[in-house]
Scaffold this motif. Sequence first.
Motif, mmCIF file in Angstrom:
data_model
loop_
_atom_site.group_PDB
_atom_site.id
_atom_site.type_symbol
_atom_site.label_atom_id
_atom_site.label_comp_id
_atom_site.label_asym_id
_atom_site.label_seq_id
_atom_site.Cartn_x
_atom_site.Cartn_y
_atom_site.Cartn_z
ATOM 1 N N VAL A 56 -29.335 14.451 -34.772
ATOM 2 C CA VAL A 56 -28.038 14.934 -34.275
ATOM 3 C C VAL A 56 -26.942 13.927 -34.603
ATOM 4 O O VAL A 56 -25.836 14.298 -35.017
ATOM 5 C CB VAL A 56 -28.107 15.207 -32.757
ATOM 6 N N GLU A 57 -27.243 12.648 -34.431
ATOM 7 C CA GLU A 57 -26.254 11.615 -34.747
ATOM 8 C C GLU A 57 -25.884 11.624 -36.226
ATOM 9 O O GLU A 57 -24.741 11.352 -36.596
ATOM 10 C CB GLU A 57 -26.793 10.240 -34.347
ATOM 11 N N ARG A 60 -24.710 15.967 -36.927
ATOM 12 C CA ARG A 60 -23.656 16.506 -36.062
ATOM 13 C C ARG A 60 -23.648 18.046 -35.992
ATOM 14 O O ARG A 60 -22.624 18.690 -36.237
ATOM 15 C CB ARG A 60 -22.279 16.016 -36.521
ATOM 16 N N ASP A 62 -23.508 21.808 -34.396
ATOM 17 C CA ASP A 62 -22.810 22.398 -33.253
ATOM 18 C C ASP A 62 -23.793 22.819 -32.171
ATOM 19 O O ASP A 62 -23.511 22.709 -30.975
ATOM 20 C CB ASP A 62 -22.012 23.630 -33.697
ATOM 21 N N LEU A 86 -25.040 10.713 -25.928
ATOM 22 C CA LEU A 86 -23.885 11.121 -26.728
ATOM 23 C C LEU A 86 -22.701 11.515 -25.848
ATOM 24 O O LEU A 86 -22.862 12.269 -24.877
ATOM 25 C CB LEU A 86 -24.261 12.298 -27.635
ATOM 26 N N PRO A 90 -24.177 18.172 -28.765
ATOM 27 C CA PRO A 90 -24.144 19.568 -29.190
ATOM 28 C C PRO A 90 -24.649 20.471 -28.067
ATOM 29 O O PRO A 90 -25.314 20.018 -27.129
ATOM 30 C CB PRO A 90 -25.099 19.594 -30.387
#
Length: 232
Positions: A56-57, A60, A62, A86, A90
């Motif tokens: 995810v980092e 990125r 949604d 984070l 998301p």
Amino acid sequence: MNAHSGPTRLPDRLVTVLVVDDEELTRTGLRALLSAKPDLEVVGEAADGAEVLPMVERLRPDVVLMDVRMPDVDGIEATRRLRSVLPDPPKVIVITTFENDEHVYDALRAGASGFIRKRAPSQQIAHAIRLVAGGDSVLFPDAVRRLAAGRPVRRDAATGAAALLTGREIEVLRLMAKGRSNQEAATQLRVSLETVKTHVGNVLTKLSATNRTQAVVIAYEAGLVGSGTNDQ
């Protein structure tokens, strides 16, 4: 399935998705289904919850389409990690084989925006992704009520929530648990849409809930919403 912010605010851009499931066949199938939608893009796949945060980092996305049961780090813990690490995580939709899986309830408590069955039609899965990407939640009121049934009321949560929320805010929260949209709640309570939106915002803030679904789960834990069949 219900959206909970009035008219659906569909994103006006491509929605990026990370698919997380320990079964390769499931990941491949979901990628194929979602890639056929012109407004959705699968940007990555993960086979375990431990891979989710670093992916995810880097990517990125949604929305994370997250299997709830995985052998190492499950979807519940992976959702918690996203929320705790984070600043702008998301949205998470839990995917499950059985909607009465108690792990789903725990994932919703951890901050997932909703859940959907793996065998749901592709249009329904795509619609759920668009909804949460646009800021809504995906809630199946009857399923959540069944999942909450039998779980003990947390008296500390009940006392805290009752002290924080006004009577009207509790009314709005109970309507949220029944799957009512903001507009439906406004009609039933005979108040303006803006008033209901204000109440919803207050409820989320006071309960420290990241979304409507999590607020409903907290309401069940506090006994503000009954899990019996009569509370409909």
